[in-house]
Design an enzyme around this catalytic site. Structure first.
Site, short mmCIF file in Angstrom:
data_model
loop_
_atom_site.label_atom_id
_atom_site.label_comp_id
_atom_site.label_asym_id
_atom_site.label_seq_id
_atom_site.Cartn_x
_atom_site.Cartn_y
_atom_site.Cartn_z
N ASP C 53 -16.83 15.52 -46.33
CA ASP C 53 -16.66 16.58 -47.33
C ASP C 53 -16.14 16.12 -48.70
O ASP C 53 -16.47 16.74 -49.72
CB ASP C 53 -15.74 17.68 -46.79
CG ASP C 53 -16.49 18.65 -45.88
OD1 ASP C 53 -17.70 18.47 -45.70
OD2 ASP C 53 -15.86 19.56 -45.34
N ARG C 85 -14.11 8.51 -42.19
CA ARG C 85 -14.74 9.72 -41.65
C ARG C 85 -16.21 9.71 -42.02
O ARG C 85 -16.56 9.48 -43.18
CB ARG C 85 -14.07 10.97 -42.19
CG ARG C 85 -14.75 12.26 -41.71
CD ARG C 85 -13.87 13.48 -41.84
NE ARG C 85 -13.77 14.02 -43.18
CZ ARG C 85 -13.45 15.30 -43.44
NH1 ARG C 85 -13.16 16.14 -42.45
NH2 ARG C 85 -13.36 15.72 -44.68
N ASP C 389 23.35 16.39 -22.03
CA ASP C 389 23.01 15.75 -20.76
C ASP C 389 21.75 14.92 -20.99
O ASP C 389 21.32 14.75 -22.14
CB ASP C 389 22.84 16.78 -19.63
CG ASP C 389 21.75 17.78 -19.92
OD1 ASP C 389 20.95 17.55 -20.86
OD2 ASP C 389 21.67 18.79 -19.20
#
Lengths: 434, 434, 434
Positions: C53, C85, C389
């Site tokens: 694009d 791309r 914890d």
């Protein structure tokens, strides 16, 4: 080529249900007879003579006959599609059998209605295997009556967790040799029964908003080339609420909505079309306020913002803060806080410009939107640029494609559209992008 | 017939975990011994002696023996169900083997505890194949110990993306010949480990709200006839926050929640039950304010709204706007801005009325809720109508079905319920809808 | 062992696209040549020469050659990964063929670029079968060119409903004999085209936020050991908006984002790292305000809260209510309304403390955060405890693991990190948790 839609209508704005048989009236078909007479902006894209929840169980045999009578007589002239809803339930074989028999009767060519019936709506579907059971009913009925395979479309009401999961599977299942699920048309949410099925509760008994369900319906529709429709909006008096719901739906890709009255049909037929006039919005206090166009200026006349000027220096008070700004800083601040809702005319014009630019070999152009803002009588000129490339163009095209779909399939609404937009804009909107 | 739930409890409000062995105490079983003694409104629907995260790894062998001792001695008298949690991990075969051996030991009839054990909770499950591995452990244990197949239920903690995806598949996999996943009972979210697995981060280290996870859990539960339970709410002091979370959960169809203390159990046991008294809410400034009942009027006494009357004309100032209104317009405006949270009594009464109407052949009736609102001493009468049809009735039934489920299975809470609602309302609530 | 990530980078912060060929420039490769020169905090984790694009269709042949030239020359020195791309479309076999040929050319060892190419980005993918078609292209190209199977990674742009559904299936499909989807690397949302595919509309043309899409992408990534990346943020001027979007993304487990400019790369490279300094937040008026550290006190200097003291009794005015409080009640109220955003140093220190405690046999310890708040000159000491914890520890570790991943793979950013945090903190942050 995009996902192939099988049907003429690519968009459905309105899904209007009417009781098929009402007790205690001289003519039990009164409601559907009156619905069949709707024309123009009050006539829905899809009309659903509702032989399920809207009709008392004891009246449904009569309701099926009423559908036949009314559709045989008035169906040819009805401007929208006609999709009766019959009974069905994923957990109740007796109801499924009843639904089958009602469809069989309504679709019998001897009864003279089937030529004007576009399909049936199946409520209370379950997992994809249940959708296949319904599809099998269509297959048998088409075979028995000598109708073309797939000529009756199937729409479903998604009103269970099982059906919601099935939305992810429709695309994969369509086209398998032993079903004809290519006949699928609408995916309609049914939030009342869905809420029950999910065992959801709210303090006031109002329905939850179910954003994920609506997303999943829209996604399933997109993946399978179908059309997503939202469920009923019960508070008929609340037109603003109905519009807000539809705006939220459109942001999810769900263009259609259930309508319970001709008035709701009218509102919902208009809602997805771009506005006649553009509007500037100003962000104030976490919300957005519409500015009023007056004499070529966009005027803010609320109490949430104040602006004064003295010797080229500005004081802007907004959201509890006071800013001393130069003209450029003020413009910058206002640019950040304003947005523009384009009119139909604006959209068409931008598309035309982009098409011309593309023709001339340009891949992207800047579109400018200018205005003079006026706050407390102080004026300032703004212009907003937005880059348009192919992707912007195609995304902007959605409302135009919808408009063109409406224009093509609803000649009975041409007058209403011309009245709203003027004939010139309508004419250009039907041409652009083709 | 709806999706068949295999177990007696159709709703679980509370999932209460206790460490099975605590270091440095005379009696390492102190915490579960004390939990086993809970009765009434502080006793959970599901009690989970937690031999996983709540218990130090070095103490878990002793923890398993403590479970056996305490459950063998006190299990018969415990009013809720008992579902110990054992270790398990989708990515660690050693942990899975350890979990298997713990379950095998705890379920050994020779040890005298299994008669009071309803099932086990499996944490850190992965994809559906991992769920099947856990199910296979249940199968082998039941076979070895001569227990009826499927007699031990399996609940899972959903705390990974893989498990979240599996939620969509449980329904399909249950009932296949080579598994016995019909034993599934609870789907419990574990947001702490889920956050870690998703590698999510927030600035303050608070957990994200994960609305989509909770939706998917609720949907998966609905589709497979299971029960959805939300994870722990760490801020034990924040009772209001805990209630808000549960209200949001119920709007998603997730009725149960983890509880870390008997006080949280009490709050969570009460939360999904309808209130003793109905309340009117007024929308002001984007939020909702509870009106106070005083002498038969519903009084607003905040500063956000003002109302004055002069000669039949009213001035209402609200949300920064001032409106001059006639009495009818004022009523209209207030109707739009008010809603009503029905009491248990209201719900029961509405259901009774609808049942009577249905008996008399009516499919829908209007229910009216009336009140006199008082703002700045100015009074106005409102009445809100809501149409009830079969669907409304069934959706309204969810809290009542929950109430009846509690009433049937928790006789130890009858006194608390009678104290909250009065015996008459309790009696009618147990009858309605059956 | 957790879900095996196949690639070195466990986190990707930035996905930076550049047009591969620009018309009307002396050097059509200008943009990618300049991008290839980025170093340090402005260089992305993943650089995407964008032959789709961002590049005009007519320029793409030239774009592919430009990629080859620039990557062959500068790829060895580029500090991030390189993933071009290419074109692809689920509904267009011609585009798929073109994408295949472009990849084949770029990956041809004769052209000298493939040694520096980490993989390819495939846009516009459809359902999982479409992903397999792309994977097949990779298989053929690797075979033809004698590259190791799976040496080229595949990333996809999720920009259709079909692809969104596929996210749930990647985990299941990876590792099947006839595909090599183990090569999957990034799942990148593409909201512009997704919006078009979903046919979604908003009044101003702004993109919807698509929270469910981002959740599904993150969940799919988590389940399959991949990395989730959000799409482009078009408003380049709006740095605050970009940061807010990334904060929302991180709460979903989506750590990476698209960047359109080196400036956006810089902002996005820093955003997921813990801040240099901790900050106290105060809840006022529905939002959170940062307090300012001054002389060891955390000062609120807005107008939304007022506090006065007289004889040990306090009056706190906040959110429109006035409270008379004792010192303890005031502290309680402020504890409820404050939270703390820990610094990198705080996180490292807490982890170190917890590690020491665990070493000493403790499973959970309380971490205390203290401060003196100052409002209207009135001071009050607060301390907030939080239990840590194993699960808290592991969740807190995410930003540290990300930091260590950056530190290991981006030596070019060591200076920037030392400048932000100081070398001592950087040193300890690289050690903790290992």
């Amino acid at each position: 080529m995009s996902v192939q839609r099988k049907y003429e209508r690519e968009f459905v704005r309105t899904f209007f249900t009417s009781p098929t048989a009402v007790q205690g009236e001289d003519d039990s078909a009164k409601m559907i007879r009156s619905a069949a007479g709707l024309r123009g902006i009050q006539a829905p894209d899809v009309w659903v003579p509702d032989n399920e929840d809207a009709t008392a169980p004891s009246m449904r045999d009569e309701g099926a006959r009423n559908i036949i009578d009314v559709v045989a007589e008035h169906g040819a002239d009805f401007p929208g599609e006609i999709h009766p809803r019959v009974v069905w339930h994923r957990d109740d074989a007796e109801k499924r059998l009843a639904g089958f028999e009602y469809m069989r009767e309504i679709a019998d060519p001897e009864n003279g209605a089937v030529d004007h019936i576009d399909g049936f709506v199946i409520p209370e579907v379950g997992d994809i295997d249940d959708w296949k059971k319904a599809d099998e009913c269509f297959q048998m009925i088409e075979a028995e009556h000598g109708l073309e395979e797939g000529s009756l479309s199937m729409s479903v009401i998604v009103e269970s967790g099982e059906a919601e999961i099935a939305l992810n599977r429709v695309r994969d299942e369509m086209g398998k040799p032993s079903n004809t699920l290519e006949r699928m048309f609408l995916l309609v949410d049914g939030e009342v029964d869905y809420t029950k099925d999910m065992r959801a509760m709210t303090p006031t008994g109002e329905l939850p908003e179910w954003p994920e369900l609506r997303h999943n319906t829209s996604k399933g529709a997109s993946a399978a080339g179908l059309i997503a429709v939202d469920g009923p909006f019960d508070n008929i008096r609340d037109v603003e609420g109905y519009k807000e719901r539809m705006e939220a739906n459109r942001a999810k890709g769900m263009t259609g909505i259930w309508s319970l009255t001709p008035k709701q049909v009218e509102v919902a037929n208009k809602a997805p079309l771009p506005p006649k006039d553009g509007t500037w919005l100003l962000e104030v206090g976490g919300g957005e306020v519409e500015l009023v166009s007056e004499g070529g200026r966009e005027v803010y006349d609320g109490d949430g913002v104040s602006l004064s000027e003295s010797g080229g220096s500005y004081v802007l008070a907004i959201d509890g803060d006071e800013h001393e700004l130069t003209e450029d800083e003020l413009r910058e601040e206002l640019l950040d806080r304003t947005s523009y809702v384009p009119s139909m005319d604006d959209i068409v014009e931008s598309m035309e410009e982009f098409e011309a630019a593309k023709e001339a070999g340009k891949g992207a152009i800047a579109m400018t939107q200018s205005a003079t803002l006026s706050i407390d009588g102080v004026e300032i000129d703004l212009s907003k640029d937005r880059m348009w490339d192919e992707a912007t163009y195609q995304a902007a095209q959605t409302p135009i494609t919808l408009f063109q779909d409406v224009y093509e399939h609803r000649p009975d609404q041409h007058d209403a559209l011309a009245e709203i937009y003027g004939s010139d804009v309508v004419e250009r909107a039907t041409q652009v992008g083709n």
